[in-house]
Design a protein around this motif. Structure first.
Motif, PDB file in Angstrom:
ATOM      1  N   MET A   1       0.823  -1.198   0.000  1.00 30.83           N
ATOM      2  CA  MET A   1       0.000   0.000   0.000  1.00 30.83           C
ATOM      3  C   MET A   1       0.865   1.258   0.000  1.00 30.83           C
ATOM      4  N   VAL A   2       1.891   1.274   0.842  1.00 26.75           N
ATOM      5  CA  VAL A   2       2.760   2.443   0.936  1.00 26.75           C
ATOM      6  C   VAL A   2       3.498   2.668  -0.377  1.00 26.75           C
ATOM      7  N   SER A   3       4.030   1.606  -0.936  1.00 26.47           N
ATOM      8  CA  SER A   3       4.759   1.715  -2.195  1.00 26.47           C
ATOM      9  C   SER A   3       3.866   2.252  -3.301  1.00 26.47           C
ATOM     10  N   THR A   4       2.639   1.750  -3.356  1.00 29.45           N
ATOM     11  CA  THR A   4       1.701   2.188  -4.402  1.00 29.45           C
ATOM     12  C   THR A   4       1.324   3.648  -4.221  1.00 29.45           C
ATOM     13  N   LEU A   5       1.037   4.062  -2.990  1.00 26.00           N
ATOM     14  CA  LEU A   5       0.651   5.454  -2.747  1.00 26.00           C
ATOM     15  C   LEU A   5       1.789   6.416  -3.083  1.00 26.00           C
ATOM     16  N   ARG A   6       3.016   5.990  -2.840  1.00 31.49           N
ATOM     17  CA  ARG A   6       4.147   6.852  -3.181  1.00 31.49           C
ATOM     18  C   ARG A   6       4.318   6.969  -4.692  1.00 31.49           C
ATOM     19  N   GLU A   7       4.107   5.860  -5.390  1.00 30.54           N
ATOM     20  CA  GLU A   7       4.175   5.910  -6.850  1.00 30.54           C
ATOM     21  C   GLU A   7       3.091   6.829  -7.410  1.00 30.54           C
ATOM     22  N   ILE A   8       1.917   6.768  -6.812  1.00 31.69           N
ATOM     23  CA  ILE A   8       0.806   7.622  -7.258  1.00 31.69           C
ATOM     24  C   ILE A   8       1.137   9.090  -7.013  1.00 31.69           C
ATOM     25  N   GLU A   9       1.715   9.385  -5.861  1.00 34.34           N
ATOM     26  CA  GLU A   9       2.103  10.769  -5.558  1.00 34.34           C
ATOM     27  C   GLU A   9       3.106  11.287  -6.591  1.00 34.34           C
ATOM     28  N   ALA A  10       4.116  10.474  -6.902  1.00 33.19           N
ATOM     29  CA  ALA A  10       5.133  10.887  -7.877  1.00 33.19           C
ATOM     30  C   ALA A  10       4.524  11.082  -9.259  1.00 33.19           C
ATOM     31  N   ALA A  11       3.630  10.174  -9.660  1.00 32.10           N
ATOM     32  CA  ALA A  11       2.998  10.280 -10.974  1.00 32.10           C
ATOM     33  C   ALA A  11       2.111  11.521 -11.057  1.00 32.10           C
ATOM     34  N   THR A  12       1.418  11.832  -9.955  1.00 31.11           N
ATOM     35  CA  THR A  12       0.551  13.013  -9.932  1.00 31.11           C
ATOM     36  C   THR A  12       1.368  14.290 -10.060  1.00 31.11           C
ATOM     37  N   LEU A  13       2.482  14.359  -9.340  1.00 32.67           N
ATOM     38  CA  LEU A  13       3.352  15.533  -9.450  1.00 32.67           C
ATOM     39  C   LEU A  13       3.896  15.684 -10.868  1.00 32.67           C
ATOM     40  N   ASN A  14       4.201  14.576 -11.516  1.00 30.74           N
ATOM     41  CA  ASN A  14       4.690  14.646 -12.897  1.00 30.74           C
ATOM     42  C   ASN A  14       3.643  15.246 -13.825  1.00 30.74           C
ATOM     43  N   VAL A  15       2.378  14.892 -13.599  1.00 29.54           N
ATOM     44  CA  VAL A  15       1.301  15.457 -14.428  1.00 29.54           C
ATOM     45  C   VAL A  15       1.180  16.955 -14.188  1.00 29.54           C
ATOM     46  N   PHE A  16       1.244  17.369 -12.929  1.00 22.40           N
ATOM     47  CA  PHE A  16       1.167  18.800 -12.624  1.00 22.40           C
ATOM     48  C   PHE A  16       2.344  19.557 -13.252  1.00 22.40           C
ATOM     49  N   GLU A  17       3.508  18.955 -13.210  1.00 25.20           N
ATOM     50  CA  GLU A  17       4.679  19.590 -13.824  1.00 25.20           C
ATOM     51  C   GLU A  17       4.488  19.730 -15.329  1.00 25.20           C
ATOM     52  N   SER A  18       3.947  18.693 -15.969  1.00 19.30           N
ATOM     53  CA  SER A  18       3.693  18.749 -17.411  1.00 19.30           C
ATOM     54  C   SER A  18       2.670  19.834 -17.740  1.00 19.30           C
ATOM     55  N   LEU A  19       1.642  19.935 -16.907  1.00 16.34           N
ATOM     56  CA  LEU A  19       0.608  20.938 -17.159  1.00 16.34           C
ATOM     57  C   LEU A  19       1.162  22.350 -16.990  1.00 16.34           C
ATOM     58  N   LEU A  20       1.949  22.554 -15.944  1.00 14.10           N
ATOM     59  CA  LEU A  20       2.533  23.878 -15.719  1.00 14.10           C
ATOM     60  C   LEU A  20       3.525  24.233 -16.829  1.00 14.10           C
ATOM     61  N   SER A  21       4.259  23.243 -17.312  1.00 18.21           N
ATOM     62  CA  SER A  21       5.181  23.485 -18.419  1.00 18.21           C
ATOM     63  C   SER A  21       4.414  23.839 -19.691  1.00 18.21           C
ATOM     64  N   TYR A  22       3.262  23.231 -19.861  1.00 20.17           N
ATOM     65  CA  TYR A  22       2.388  23.558 -20.999  1.00 20.17           C
ATOM     66  C   TYR A  22       1.932  25.012 -20.918  1.00 20.17           C
ATOM     67  N   ILE A  23       1.590  25.461 -19.713  1.00 16.31           N
ATOM     68  CA  ILE A  23       1.131  26.844 -19.531  1.00 16.31           C
ATOM     69  C   ILE A  23       2.255  27.829 -19.803  1.00 16.31           C
ATOM     70  N   ILE A  24       3.474  27.492 -19.394  1.00 16.68           N
ATOM     71  CA  ILE A  24       4.601  28.389 -19.628  1.00 16.68           C
ATOM     72  C   ILE A  24       4.813  28.623 -21.114  1.00 16.68           C
ATOM     73  N   GLY A  25       4.722  27.574 -21.904  1.00 17.62           N
ATOM     74  CA  GLY A  25       4.930  27.726 -23.338  1.00 17.62           C
ATOM     75  C   GLY A  25       6.396  27.930 -23.661  1.00 17.62           C
ATOM     76  N   PRO A  26       6.685  28.359 -24.895  1.00 19.56           N
ATOM     77  CA  PRO A  26       8.074  28.508 -25.336  1.00 19.56           C
ATOM     78  C   PRO A  26       8.704  29.785 -24.811  1.00 19.56           C
ATOM     79  N   LYS A  27      10.005  29.845 -24.843  1.00 16.82           N
ATOM     80  CA  LYS A  27      10.737  31.058 -24.482  1.00 16.82           C
ATOM     81  C   LYS A  27      11.094  31.804 -25.764  1.00 16.82           C
ATOM     82  N   LEU A  28      10.192  32.681 -26.182  1.00 19.77           N
ATOM     83  CA  LEU A  28      10.421  33.465 -27.397  1.00 19.77           C
ATOM     84  C   LEU A  28      10.800  34.888 -27.036  1.00 19.77           C
TER      85      LEU A  28
END
Length: 294
Positions: free
Chosen positions: A171-198
């Protein structure tokens, strides 16, 4: 912190009885959702579609987590070992996910509001109007504010993500994997919002025109790989470029209108997906706190 006498006598029993070596079907189901989350990277056609798919996967995943936390053996493990480090890490992680989700929501909402305001202005002004160019610069300045906030949020995620010892508890191992995967999605979304450096300087004109003007796009495949926000930013930088002609201004303004029309519903979908996920994350944290305080 030292374990209580109850914990010292019951730790081994709790680990061997309440959480058997064979994973519970709900843990297996959570792992299936995690695999589905990873597979969404290869099945979507655009960044926004990928993000919407990931948010949907996370909603299903946390519904499964909620059921996992309702299991008597899961609750027993948390209650008996409430002073153990991994329990505290689960609580800290749930709060960290809420903070990250809130930061992502704020960025998406601000982007949506700026997009709608720019659309409204474009309906009232022509592409070759100097007043419109001023509004474009204001929009780009607001984008810089969003980018700075997003960069702070991304740094916060990095600083709070530490190395954690692996546990034998499934249970602990799975919940930690879920936490890491969720943070990765948030990072991807925030990177999408930032867009390119033009750059907004004239020297960026060659890049901007290549990104924006249909007659100058070399490959259609490259167009599909860029995000909607990236293309909007490129079109707007083209409008304020000193090397752009009046005819280019008009073409770019029309292009911006089309791009904004595509961007707005995508951003709206992301906001709704984040809101649903935020409610799921709240339920998860409340469940953990209720179990801990039982």
């Amino acid at each position: 912190m030292a374990s209580s006498p109850l914990n010292q006598k019951s730790n081994y029993h709790a680990r061997s009885v309440s959480l058997p070596s064979r994973p519970h079907p709900l843990i297996l189901q959570c792992n299936e959702h995690l695999c589905r989350l990873g597979a969404s990277d290869t099945t979507s056609s655009s960044p926004s579609t990928t993000l919407r798919s990931k948010l949907s996967c996370l909603q299903d995943l946390y519904e499964c987590v909620e059921k996992l936390l309702q299991l008597p053996q899961s609750q027993q493990a948390i209650v008996l070992e409430r002073h153990e480090k991994w329990v505290e890490e689960l609580f800290d992680g749930s709060l960290h996910l809420l903070d990250a989700c809130s930061a992502a929501k704020d960025a998406v909402i601000h982007t949506k509001e700026c997009t709608r305001e720019l659309q409204s202005i474009m309906r009232r002004r022509r592409g070759d109007d100097m007043g419109f160019e001023r509004e474009v610069r204001k929009y780009l300045m607001s984008r810089k504010v969003v980018k700075k906030a997003v960069q702070r949020a991304l740094k916060g995620m990095e600083s709070k993500r530490g190395n954690k010892n692996h546990e034998n508890l499934a249970m602990v191992s799975t919940l930690r994997e879920i936490e890491a995967a969720t943070l990765n999605v948030f990072e991807s979304l925030l990177s999408y919002i930032i867009g390119p450096k033009l750059r907004s300087k004239p020297s960026s004109w060659s890049l901007v025109s290549k990104l924006v003007l249909p007659k100058r796009v070399a490959c259609d495949n490259e167009e599909t790989e860029r995000s909607e926000i990236e293309m909007v930013d490129a079109a707007l930088y083209a409008i304020i470029s000193e090397k752009a002609s009046k005819s280019d201004h008009i073409v770019n303004a029309e292009n911006v209108q089309n791009l904004l029309g595509k961007l707005e519903p995508n951003v709206q979908d992301l906001e709704e997906g984040l809101e649903r996920l935020f409610r799921r994350l709240i339920k998860t944290r409340v469940s953990l706190l209720n179990i801990f305080n039982h």
